[in-house]
Design a protein around this motif. Structure first.
Motif, PDB file in Angstrom:
ATOM      1  N   GLU A 119      -2.833   3.278   3.581  1.00  0.00           N
ATOM      2  CA  GLU A 119      -2.940   2.457   4.770  1.00  0.00           C
ATOM      3  C   GLU A 119      -3.391   3.320   5.959  1.00  0.00           C
ATOM      4  O   GLU A 119      -4.243   2.911   6.745  1.00  0.00           O
ATOM      5  CB  GLU A 119      -1.586   1.811   5.064  1.00  0.00           C
ATOM      6  N   ARG A 154     -20.725  -0.377  10.196  1.00  0.00           N
ATOM      7  CA  ARG A 154     -19.913  -0.220   9.003  1.00  0.00           C
ATOM      8  C   ARG A 154     -19.528  -1.572   8.404  1.00  0.00           C
ATOM      9  O   ARG A 154     -19.575  -1.761   7.188  1.00  0.00           O
ATOM     10  CB  ARG A 154     -18.652   0.514   9.400  1.00  0.00           C
ATOM     11  N   ALA A 205      -8.794  -5.741  10.144  1.00  0.00           N
ATOM     12  CA  ALA A 205      -7.433  -5.208  10.133  1.00  0.00           C
ATOM     13  C   ALA A 205      -6.567  -5.884   9.078  1.00  0.00           C
ATOM     14  O   ALA A 205      -5.623  -5.278   8.563  1.00  0.00           O
ATOM     15  CB  ALA A 205      -6.810  -5.362  11.521  1.00  0.00           C
ATOM     16  N   GLU A 246     -10.251   5.029   9.379  1.00  0.00           N
ATOM     17  CA  GLU A 246     -11.647   4.658   9.175  1.00  0.00           C
ATOM     18  C   GLU A 246     -12.096   3.531  10.108  1.00  0.00           C
ATOM     19  O   GLU A 246     -13.222   3.497  10.562  1.00  0.00           O
ATOM     20  CB  GLU A 246     -11.843   4.161   7.734  1.00  0.00           C
ATOM     21  N   TYR A 247     -11.187   2.593  10.325  1.00  0.00           N
ATOM     22  CA  TYR A 247     -11.550   1.440  11.150  1.00  0.00           C
ATOM     23  C   TYR A 247     -10.737   1.428  12.434  1.00  0.00           C
ATOM     24  O   TYR A 247     -10.191   0.396  12.822  1.00  0.00           O
ATOM     25  CB  TYR A 247     -11.323   0.145  10.377  1.00  0.00           C
ATOM     26  N   ALA A 248     -10.670   2.573  13.084  1.00  0.00           N
ATOM     27  CA  ALA A 248      -9.807   2.713  14.255  1.00  0.00           C
ATOM     28  C   ALA A 248     -10.012   1.583  15.251  1.00  0.00           C
ATOM     29  O   ALA A 248      -9.071   1.028  15.814  1.00  0.00           O
ATOM     30  CB  ALA A 248     -10.065   4.054  14.916  1.00  0.00           C
ATOM     31  N   TRP A 249     -11.261   1.193  15.432  1.00  0.00           N
ATOM     32  CA  TRP A 249     -11.600   0.163  16.413  1.00  0.00           C
ATOM     33  C   TRP A 249     -10.842  -1.149  16.169  1.00  0.00           C
ATOM     34  O   TRP A 249     -10.453  -1.847  17.095  1.00  0.00           O
ATOM     35  CB  TRP A 249     -13.106  -0.081  16.351  1.00  0.00           C
ATOM     36  N   ALA A 250     -10.658  -1.438  14.905  1.00  0.00           N
ATOM     37  CA  ALA A 250     -10.059  -2.729  14.572  1.00  0.00           C
ATOM     38  C   ALA A 250      -8.590  -2.798  14.944  1.00  0.00           C
ATOM     39  O   ALA A 250      -8.011  -3.870  14.979  1.00  0.00           O
ATOM     40  CB  ALA A 250     -10.232  -3.005  13.078  1.00  0.00           C
ATOM     41  N   PHE A 251      -7.982  -1.661  15.205  1.00  0.00           N
ATOM     42  CA  PHE A 251      -6.545  -1.681  15.445  1.00  0.00           C
ATOM     43  C   PHE A 251      -6.192  -1.519  16.911  1.00  0.00           C
ATOM     44  O   PHE A 251      -5.044  -1.408  17.273  1.00  0.00           O
ATOM     45  CB  PHE A 251      -5.861  -0.609  14.600  1.00  0.00           C
ATOM     46  N   LYS A 301     -12.883  -7.721  14.348  1.00  0.00           N
ATOM     47  CA  LYS A 301     -12.001  -6.554  14.318  1.00  0.00           C
ATOM     48  C   LYS A 301     -10.632  -6.921  13.770  1.00  0.00           C
ATOM     49  O   LYS A 301      -9.994  -6.123  13.100  1.00  0.00           O
ATOM     50  CB  LYS A 301     -11.918  -5.885  15.684  1.00  0.00           C
ATOM     51  N   PHE A 342       0.845  -1.201   0.000  1.00  0.00           N
ATOM     52  CA  PHE A 342       0.000   0.000   0.000  1.00  0.00           C
ATOM     53  C   PHE A 342       0.876   1.245   0.000  1.00  0.00           C
ATOM     54  O   PHE A 342       1.985   1.231   0.532  1.00  0.00           O
ATOM     55  CB  PHE A 342      -0.875   0.049   1.249  1.00  0.00           C
ATOM     56  N   THR A 371      -5.237  -4.320   5.675  1.00  0.00           N
ATOM     57  CA  THR A 371      -4.052  -3.481   5.470  1.00  0.00           C
ATOM     58  C   THR A 371      -2.779  -4.292   5.298  1.00  0.00           C
ATOM     59  O   THR A 371      -1.694  -3.732   5.189  1.00  0.00           O
ATOM     60  CB  THR A 371      -3.848  -2.518   6.653  1.00  0.00           C
ATOM     61  N   PHE A 411     -18.552   0.775  14.307  1.00  0.00           N
ATOM     62  CA  PHE A 411     -17.744  -0.285  13.698  1.00  0.00           C
ATOM     63  C   PHE A 411     -18.642  -1.416  13.195  1.00  0.00           C
ATOM     64  O   PHE A 411     -18.528  -1.846  12.050  1.00  0.00           O
ATOM     65  CB  PHE A 411     -16.724  -0.806  14.712  1.00  0.00           C
ATOM     66  N   MET A 449     -17.935   4.166  19.080  1.00  0.00           N
ATOM     67  CA  MET A 449     -16.985   3.527  18.172  1.00  0.00           C
ATOM     68  C   MET A 449     -17.415   2.101  17.880  1.00  0.00           C
ATOM     69  O   MET A 449     -17.366   1.652  16.742  1.00  0.00           O
ATOM     70  CB  MET A 449     -15.600   3.514  18.819  1.00  0.00           C
ATOM     71  N   TYR A 451      -7.108   4.034   5.882  1.00  0.00           N
ATOM     72  CA  TYR A 451      -7.897   2.867   6.267  1.00  0.00           C
ATOM     73  C   TYR A 451      -7.889   2.672   7.783  1.00  0.00           C
ATOM     74  O   TYR A 451      -8.912   2.409   8.406  1.00  0.00           O
ATOM     75  CB  TYR A 451      -7.308   1.628   5.587  1.00  0.00           C
ATOM     76  N   ARG A 452      -6.717   2.870   8.358  1.00  0.00           N
ATOM     77  CA  ARG A 452      -6.603   2.719   9.805  1.00  0.00           C
ATOM     78  C   ARG A 452      -7.470   3.730  10.542  1.00  0.00           C
ATOM     79  O   ARG A 452      -8.040   3.426  11.580  1.00  0.00           O
ATOM     80  CB  ARG A 452      -5.152   2.895  10.247  1.00  0.00           C
TER      81      ARG A 452
END
Lengths: 177, 523
Positions: A160, B89, B40, A166-171, B36, A155, B43, B86, B82, A163-164
């Motif tokens: 990248e 989305r 991730a 946008e999906y802050a929760w996932a990280f 989640k 990327f 990426t 999430f 959040m 994207y991070r």
């Protein structure tokens, strides 16, 4: 080659099926074990239909996509599977299972096993090895997973980053590397 | 620390091969992870970017820590937002592929908007979901109501609801494919709700009900033609409680309660496995326990756990099909054993599992005048957990060795940390008379030292210092929980075994085994 020692014990009396791997190794496998591999089962049944009277178990089934080392491991896993007629509601320890899943080595080994199980349409094996691979990266960061599998990030940095965001929760809240 | 683990990772794989696997396999692998984390993975590289949108499982777990007492509602609200955003989305961006599993774990600080829950469940139903797990950690707020659409989901095979949730069933329920239903520590709007749920699930195989404090049911009437497994754990004590069970297909019954009075079992003669825990804590327990046992004539595997002694007046019906028996009792409360042996002629495996080694010690074993039939021709394995060298325990071990003619395995787990006693006991054991013609003493720590030939008719004696190191000593058939049921799903059995010994003791025993091993080879 060394893996002949891993071939099933030929002294047993039940019907045998011979499988031929990509490196031309021959494996003599008990029918019950071989039938777990749906691809083999299909081939075997087609053969039977085509040639009813003649050869029976002397047929050699070619598996051009499976290496002998991988097939040997799949067969040994297959033999450890509980017999299907055992009590269906038997409760196994999740911990023991997890330990068992840890025994199957590096990600590379697991990828081989998964590809082969997929080609052979071996459902229990696929479930088991996929989960084993997932165990390795459970709750790990993207960086860890990249290194673990040798994945090269391609990327653009800003892509990248976006994207991070946008999906802050996932990280959040992943384990320390 | 980072560098250390990095080098470990670098060892693993240099070449990226996982990315060559087809999408279907990558999705399958990701289906074992929380959503989640699957998101991730987008990426990782361009190859991975679309993969998560096709994963056949969704697992949302709101486990983020919240500030509890400091009135920091802003921070909490942000976290709640959040999480909601999430989930919404992910559902919006996910490809319209079928969904096998939908799991939602809500933290006690998260006040979910019912319309959100409805939307999310509807999404799952719309994508032919097969498994739904809803778990809400206990809160002080109102219990969560389940959306009515859930009760007419045709694709649903497994439904687990756990925690602060109230089951409010609509008048018509249609769950034709539901095979497994778990109602764990929840509430019901009324008894009818529960009963409607069962009638609306005509093909149910497994039913798991755990009752806890706020559970408001008094009378359970479970009448089901297809039910195979029923696991009932009752933590609510109410003298009015009644459970009526009518299940002709039932094979496995697990009851965990303090009392056996409220149970009425009809038409359960097909049960082959029964685990009865703590059923006789109060009052006239002998009678009701007997009543329960007498309706299980075909049971093959029986586990009884109780804290009070069942006296000698406790006469059992015959269990001609019983193959495996386990007693989980407090120290010196296993007087019933002889009775059980006498009524189980075909017993193959006997496990005496003492839950503690506390006194007062009283004799539990009186040698019978007639050898029980199962010892003469059937008993192959005998396990004694937390053996503590009491005289009557020793007598039992001797008796079994002397009379069990086809015994193959004797497993003894030492319950006290007294090395000296154990050491001498091992020596003594060599001289105990044995009914089996050829006897071999095996020890777990050094089996390689033992001759492995000529053991066709042999008795193996395992004496292990730590059950944790050798779980094989405790047979894991069915449920072997020794504590209260764990909060995990009940398909997970927990063999709670405690490592009593410290490492140095292990080492000591290893040396003893070594020594003994060599001695035995010389014998």
């Amino acid at each position: 080659m060394s893996n002949t020692s891993e071939n099933p014990n030929p002294s047993s009396s039940s019907a045998k099926i011979t499988l031929k791997t990509s490196d031309n190794e021959l494996f003599e496998v008990e029918e019950a074990v071989a039938m777990k591999f749906c691809t083999v089962k299909q081939y075997f049944e087609d053969e039977k239909d085509n040639d009813v009277a003649a050869r029976g178990s002397s047929t050699v089934i070619p598996l051009p996509n499976v290496h002998s080392a991988v097939l040997a491991r799949l067969i040994s896993y297959c033999k450890k599977l509980p017999q299907s007629n055992a009590v269906a509601d038997n409760h196994e320890e999740e911990e023991t299972k997890k330990k068992e899943r840890k025994q199957y080595g590096t990600p590379g080994d697991l990828v081989d096993l998964i590809s082969a199980a997929n080609y052979l349409d071996f459902k229990e094996g696929l479930e088991f090895f996929n989960q084993a691979l997932a165990d390795h990266i459970q709750n790990k960061s993207v960086e860890y997973v990249r290194k673990f599998f040798g994945i090269k990030g391609d990327f653009e940095p800003h892509e990248e980053e976006k994207y991070r965001e946008e999906y802050a929760w996932a990280f959040e809240g992943v384990d320390e590397d | 620390m980072a560098t250390e683990s990095n080098s470990e990772v670098e060892k693993c794989d240099e070449v990226d091969r996982i990315s060559d696997l087809p999408d279907s396999l990558l999705c399958h692998i990701l289906s074992f992870l929380q959503t989640k984390q699957t998101v991730a993975t987008a990426t990782l590289s361009t190859r991975w970017k679309p993969v998560w949108t096709m994963v056949p499982s969704l697992d949302f777990q709101d486990t983020a820590e919240r500030q509890q007492n400091q009135g920091d509602n802003h921070g909490n609200n942000d976290l709640n937002m959040m999480f909601t955003q999430f989930v919404c989305r992910v559902l919006a961006l996910r490809e319209p592929v079928p969904l096998k599993k939908f799991r939602l774990l809500l933290s006690p600080y998260y006040f979910i908007d019912p319309t959100h829950l409805h939307t999310w469940i509807s999404y799952a139903i719309g994508h032919h979901v097969e498994e739904i797990h809803l778990f809400r950690v206990r809160t002080r707020s109102q219990p969560l109501e389940l959306p009515p659409s859930l009760f007419s989901c045709k694709s649903l095979k497994t439904l687990m609801v756990h925690g602060d949730i109230i089951v409010n069933c609509p008048s018509s329920i249609h769950l034709p494919n539901l095979l497994c239903l778990g109602l764990l520590r929840i509430k019901y709007t009324d008894e009818e709700s529960f009963h409607r749920l069962l009638t609306g699930s005509p093909n149910l195989l497994k039913l798991i009900v755990w009752r806890y404090q706020q559970d408001n049911m008094i009378s359970f009437k479970i009448s089901h033609p297809t039910l195979r497994l029923f696991f009932f754990d009752n933590q609510v004590q109410d003298p009015r409680f009644r459970l009526e069970l009518n299940a002709p297909s039932l094979k496995h019954l697990l009851l965990w309660d303090r009392n056996c009075h409220g149970y009425l079992l009809h038409d359960v003669t097909n049960i082959i496995q029964a685990n009865m825990f703590n059923l006789c804590e109060h009052g006239n327990f002998c009678n009701c326990m007997l009543k329960l046992l007498s309706v299980l004539p075909n049971v093959q595997s029986l586990t009884l756990r109780y804290n009070k002694p069942l006296g000698p007046g406790f006469y059992l019906p015959m269990f001609n099909n019983l193959r495996s028996l386990q007693l989980k009792v407090k120290c010196c409360k296993w007087q019933i054993l002889l009775n059980l042996l006498q009524s189980a002629h075909n017993l193959e495996t006997l496990t005496l599992n003492k839950m503690d080694i506390e006194g007062p010690h009283e004799s539990c074993w009186i040698e019978p005048q007639e050898v029980p039939k199962c010892l003469e021709s059937r008993l192959q394995s005998f396990y004694f957990v937390r053996f503590s060298f009491l005289d009557h325990e020793l007598e039992l071990v001797k008796y079994i060795l002397k009379n069990a003619q086809v015994l193959k395995t004797m497993g003894i787990h030492n319950g006290v940390s007294n090395w000296e006693k154990e050491f001498f006991f091992r020596w003594e054991m060599l001289d105990f008379p044995r009914a089996s013609t050829s006897t071999q003493l095996l020890s777990n720590a050094s089996p390689s030292l033992m001759p492995s030939t000529n053991c066709n008719v042999s008795t193996s004696i395992f004496f292990n210092a730590s059950p944790a190191a050798h779980p094989s000593v405790i047979p894991s058939a069915g449920f072997t929980n020794t504590g209260p049921p764990s909060p995990t799903l009940p398909s997970v059995a927990i063999s709670a075994s405690i490592a009593w010994q410290s490492l140095s003791k292990e080492l000591f025993f290893f040396m003893v085994e070594l020594y003994l091993g060599i001695e035995i080879v010389l014998f």
